[in-house]
Design an enzyme around this catalytic site. Structure first.
Site, mmCIF file in Angstrom:
data_model
loop_
_atom_site.group_PDB
_atom_site.id
_atom_site.type_symbol
_atom_site.label_atom_id
_atom_site.label_comp_id
_atom_site.label_asym_id
_atom_site.label_seq_id
_atom_site.Cartn_x
_atom_site.Cartn_y
_atom_site.Cartn_z
ATOM 1 N NE ARG A 165 -3.798 -2.057 -0.095
ATOM 2 C CZ ARG A 165 -3.449 -3.207 -0.678
ATOM 3 N NH1 ARG A 165 -2.307 -3.326 -1.316
ATOM 4 N NH2 ARG A 165 -4.256 -4.233 -0.667
ATOM 5 C CB SER A 240 -9.461 -1.492 3.649
ATOM 6 O OG SER A 240 -9.945 -2.682 3.092
ATOM 7 C CD GLU A 342 -6.046 0.996 2.164
ATOM 8 O OE1 GLU A 342 -5.897 -0.036 2.832
ATOM 9 O OE2 GLU A 342 -6.611 1.030 1.069
HETATM 10 C C1 LIG Z 1 -15.533 0.129 -2.289
HETATM 11 C C2 LIG Z 1 -14.037 0.308 -2.371
HETATM 12 C C3 LIG Z 1 -13.206 -0.786 -2.509
HETATM 13 C C4 LIG Z 1 -11.819 -0.619 -2.580
HETATM 14 N N1 LIG Z 1 -11.030 -1.724 -2.702
HETATM 15 C C5 LIG Z 1 -9.684 -1.586 -2.746
HETATM 16 C C6 LIG Z 1 -8.832 -2.730 -2.845
HETATM 17 O O1 LIG Z 1 -9.299 -3.859 -2.898
HETATM 18 N N2 LIG Z 1 -7.499 -2.538 -2.879
HETATM 19 C C7 LIG Z 1 -6.945 -1.293 -2.843
HETATM 20 O O2 LIG Z 1 -5.710 -1.208 -2.883
HETATM 21 N N3 LIG Z 1 -7.719 -0.187 -2.754
HETATM 22 C C8 LIG Z 1 -9.063 -0.305 -2.705
HETATM 23 N N4 LIG Z 1 -9.853 0.812 -2.600
HETATM 24 C C9 LIG Z 1 -9.226 2.148 -2.517
HETATM 25 C C10 LIG Z 1 -9.178 2.902 -3.863
HETATM 26 O O3 LIG Z 1 -10.167 2.454 -4.738
HETATM 27 C C11 LIG Z 1 -7.829 2.791 -4.558
HETATM 28 O O4 LIG Z 1 -6.803 3.252 -3.716
HETATM 29 C C12 LIG Z 1 -7.800 3.615 -5.876
HETATM 30 O O5 LIG Z 1 -6.667 3.269 -6.622
HETATM 31 C C13 LIG Z 1 -7.803 5.124 -5.637
HETATM 32 O O6 LIG Z 1 -7.891 5.748 -6.904
HETATM 33 P P1 LIG Z 1 -8.665 7.101 -7.100
HETATM 34 O O7 LIG Z 1 -8.545 7.460 -8.544
HETATM 35 O O8 LIG Z 1 -10.044 7.003 -6.578
HETATM 36 O O9 LIG Z 1 -7.783 8.076 -6.212
HETATM 37 P P2 LIG Z 1 -8.284 9.287 -5.284
HETATM 38 O O10 LIG Z 1 -9.085 8.750 -4.157
HETATM 39 O O11 LIG Z 1 -8.885 10.358 -6.111
HETATM 40 O O12 LIG Z 1 -6.881 9.808 -4.721
HETATM 41 C C14 LIG Z 1 -6.170 9.051 -3.774
HETATM 42 C C15 LIG Z 1 -4.735 9.627 -3.658
HETATM 43 O O13 LIG Z 1 -4.041 9.397 -4.874
HETATM 44 C C16 LIG Z 1 -3.625 10.649 -5.426
HETATM 45 N N5 LIG Z 1 -3.782 10.550 -6.872
HETATM 46 C C17 LIG Z 1 -4.890 10.133 -7.547
HETATM 47 N N6 LIG Z 1 -4.633 10.177 -8.861
HETATM 48 C C18 LIG Z 1 -3.369 10.641 -9.014
HETATM 49 C C19 LIG Z 1 -2.560 10.930 -10.129
HETATM 50 N N7 LIG Z 1 -2.960 10.743 -11.367
HETATM 51 N N8 LIG Z 1 -1.296 11.405 -9.905
HETATM 52 C C20 LIG Z 1 -0.838 11.608 -8.646
HETATM 53 N N9 LIG Z 1 -1.579 11.362 -7.545
HETATM 54 C C21 LIG Z 1 -2.829 10.887 -7.741
HETATM 55 C C22 LIG Z 1 -4.528 11.706 -4.822
HETATM 56 O O14 LIG Z 1 -3.904 12.980 -4.834
HETATM 57 C C23 LIG Z 1 -4.705 11.136 -3.432
HETATM 58 O O15 LIG Z 1 -3.587 11.460 -2.650
HETATM 59 C C24 LIG Z 1 -11.249 0.674 -2.521
HETATM 60 C C25 LIG Z 1 -12.104 1.789 -2.391
HETATM 61 C C26 LIG Z 1 -13.486 1.602 -2.307
HETATM 62 C C27 LIG Z 1 -14.373 2.793 -2.168
#
Ligand SMILES: Cc1cc2nc3c(=O)[nH]c(=O)nc-3n(C[C@H](O)[C@H](O)[C@H](O)COP(=O)(O)OP(=O)(O)OC[C@H]3O[C@@H](n4cnc5c(N)ncnc54)[C@H](O)[C@@H]3O)c2cc1C
Length: 347
Positions: A165, A240, A342
Site C-alpha cells: 500500500r 478499507s 489508509e
Molecule cells: C468500495 C471500495 C473498494 C476498494 N477496494 C480496494 C482494494 O481492494 N485494494 C486497494 O488497494 N484499494 C481499494 N480501494 C481504494 C481505492 O479504490 C484505490 O486506492 C484507488 O486506486 C484510488 O484511486 P482514485 O482514482 O479514486 O484516487 P483518489 O481517491 O482520487 O486519490 C487518492 C490519492 O491518490 C492521489 N492521486 C490520484 N490520482 C493521481 C494521479 N494521477 N497522480 C498523482 N496522484 C494521484 C490523490 O492525490 C490522493 O492522494 C477501494 C475503495 C473503495 C471505495
C-alpha cells in the site's frame, strides 16, 4: 481550461463527504495540466490531484487550494513485447474499464483487481492490491509531471518504491509527481491467478478463464460490500479504512495473553525480518467494533468490518473521524497496536 471556485468535493468522493475546494478544474491534456499548475503557482495555493475520490477523506472545511480533476482518458495502446503485451493507459481511465478490456482480450496480470473503484492514475499511488495481485507486479513504468522541474518524465517501476500500500508517490515524494499514464506488462493466454482463498473456494477444481475470474472477483466483492453500487449505504465508503498492521512477532504473545488464547489461534501472515502482518478487521472485531456498528451518521459496513461508511448519507468528516479515533484508541489500549488510516486525508 476553466477554473471554478468553491466547488463542493463530496460528490467527487465515494464517501460522499467533504467541504469545497477553493479552486477546481478538470485537466484532460498535458497543456491543461500545465496551465492548472501555473494558475496555482500564480495564486500561491497548494495543488491536490483528484482521481476517482475512492481513497479519500475530505475535511468538512474543504481544501484551500486548487483541486485538479485528472481526465486524461484516451484509448488504451497495446504494444507487443516478445511474449508479453505492453499496455499504455491514461491516468483518467477508470481502472475497472481497463481490467475488463484486457481480460476480454485474454491478457492476464490484473484480473484479481477487478472492481476496485477509481482511476488508473491512482493505482500506483498506493500500489493497489487485492485477491493475490498488486499493480506493482505488472507496472513497467509510470509517466509523470514532475512539479519540481515541470517536465514530463518516465519513472521505471524500480524507481517507484512499491511496497504494501505504498510507493514513493504517497511517502518520500508525496505531492511531487502527477501521474499522467501507466504502462503495464501483461501476459497473453495467462492462466488466472487463483492463489487467494476466496477464489480457490469459488472455483474448486474448475479452470476458469480470465473473464470468469474477473466476474468472480466482482461477485465476491459485491457480497462484501466492496463493489460500488448506487444507493447502497455499505458502498458509501473509501474501501478499507485501516491498513493491516505489520508488528514484531513478539506482539503475538501479548495479544494471546490479553485474549486468553494461544498464539497459534491468532490469524497472521509472516512479513519477514521477525515481523508479521495482522488482519486489521480481526483486531477491530476483537475490540468490539463489528459489522453494522453505528455511531451517529457514521458506521461500519454491514458486510465488511474494515469499511467505515457514511451510513445515512448525512455523515460529516467529523463523524467519520470520531468513529476512526474511537477504534484506533480501543485497539491501541487493548493490544498496544497503532492502526494506520489508509485513505488520504485532504484538509
Ligand atoms: C468500495 C471500495 C473498494 C476498494 N477496494 C480496494 C482494494 O481492494 N485494494 C486497494 O488497494 N484499494 C481499494 N480501494 C481504494 C481505492 O479504490 C484505490 O486506492 C484507488 O486506486 C484510488 O484511486 P482514485 O482514482 O479514486 O484516487 P483518489 O481517491 O482520487 O486519490 C487518492 C490519492 O491518490 C492521489 N492521486 C490520484 N490520482 C493521481 C494521479 N494521477 N497522480 C498523482 N496522484 C494521484 C490523490 O492525490 C490522493 O492522494 C477501494 C475503495 C473503495 C471505495
Amino acid at each position: 481550461m476553466q477554473i471554478e471556485e468553491q466547488i463542493p468535493l463530496a460528490p467527487y468522493t465515494t464517501l460522499r463527504i467533504g467541504g469545497p475546494a477553493r479552486f477546481f478544474c478538470h485537466a484532460a491534456t498535458p497543456e491543461e495540466l500545465l496551465d492548472a499548475v501555473a494558475f496555482a503557482r500564480k495564486r500561491h495555493v497548494g495543488i491536490f490531484v483528484l482521481g476517482g475520490g475512492s481513497n479519500l477523506l475530505v475535511s468538512d472545511a474543504g481544501f484551500d487550494g486548487l483541486v485538479i480533476h485528472l481526465q486524461f482518458n484516451g484509448p488504451i495502446v497495446f504494444i507487443p513485447d516478445g511474449d508479453a503485451v505492453l499496455c499504455d493507459v491514461d491516468a483518467g481511465t477508470p481502472w475497472n474499464d481497463f481490467v475488463q478490456e484486457v481480460c476480454a482480450v485474454g491478457l492476464g496480470g490484473v484480473e484479481c483487481l477487478a472492481g476496485i473503484p477509481g482511476l488508473t492514475g491512482g493505482t500506483p499511488v498506493q500500489n493497489v492490491g487485492a485477491y493475490g495481485q498488486e499493480v506493482a507486479q505488472t507496472i513497467v513504468r509510470v509517466t509523470v509531471l514532475d512539479l519540481e522541474t515541470l517536465h514530463f518524465e518516465e519513472l521505471g517501476s524500480e524507481h517507484c518504491g512499491f511496497a504494501y500500500r505504498t510507493s514513493i508517490f504517497n511517502t518520500t515524494h508525496r505531492g511531487r509527481y502527477i501521474v499522467t499514464s501507466v504502462r503495464f506488462r501483461l501476459t497473453p493466454g495467462a492462466r488466472p491467478n487463483l492463489t487467494y482463498a476466496d477464489l480457490k473456494r469459488h472455483f474448486g477444481d474448475d479452470q476458469p478463464t480470465l473473464v470468469e475470474t474477473y466476474d468472480a472477483v466482482r461477485q465476491i466483492r459485491r457480497s462484501k460490500g466492496m463493489l460500488l453500487v448506487d444507493e447502497e449505504p455499505d458502498s458509501r465508503s473509501a474501501g478499507s479504512f485501516f491498513k493491516n498492521p505489520v508488528v514484531p512477532l513478539a506482539a503475538l504473545s501479548a495479544i494471546a495473553e490479553r485474549l486468553n488464547m494461544t498464539e497459534e489461534a491468532i490469524p497472521n501472515w509472516p512479513a519477514g525480518g521477525g515481523r508479521t502482518k495482522l488482519p486489521a478487521a480481526w483486531l477491530l472485531d476483537q475490540a468490539g467494533f463489528h459489522r453494522g456498528y453505528e455511531m451517529g451518521h457514521a458506521g461500519i459496513s454491514s458486510r465488511h468490518t474494515l469499511a467505515l461508511i457514511n451510513r445515512t448519507g448525512l455523515a460529516t468528516c467529523a463523524d467519520i473521524c470520531q468513529l476512526r479515533d474511537a477504534i484506533v484508541a480501543e485497539v491501541a489500549a487493548r493490544f498496544g497496536i497503532q492502526l494506520e488510516q489508509e485513505p488520504v486525508y485532504l484538509r
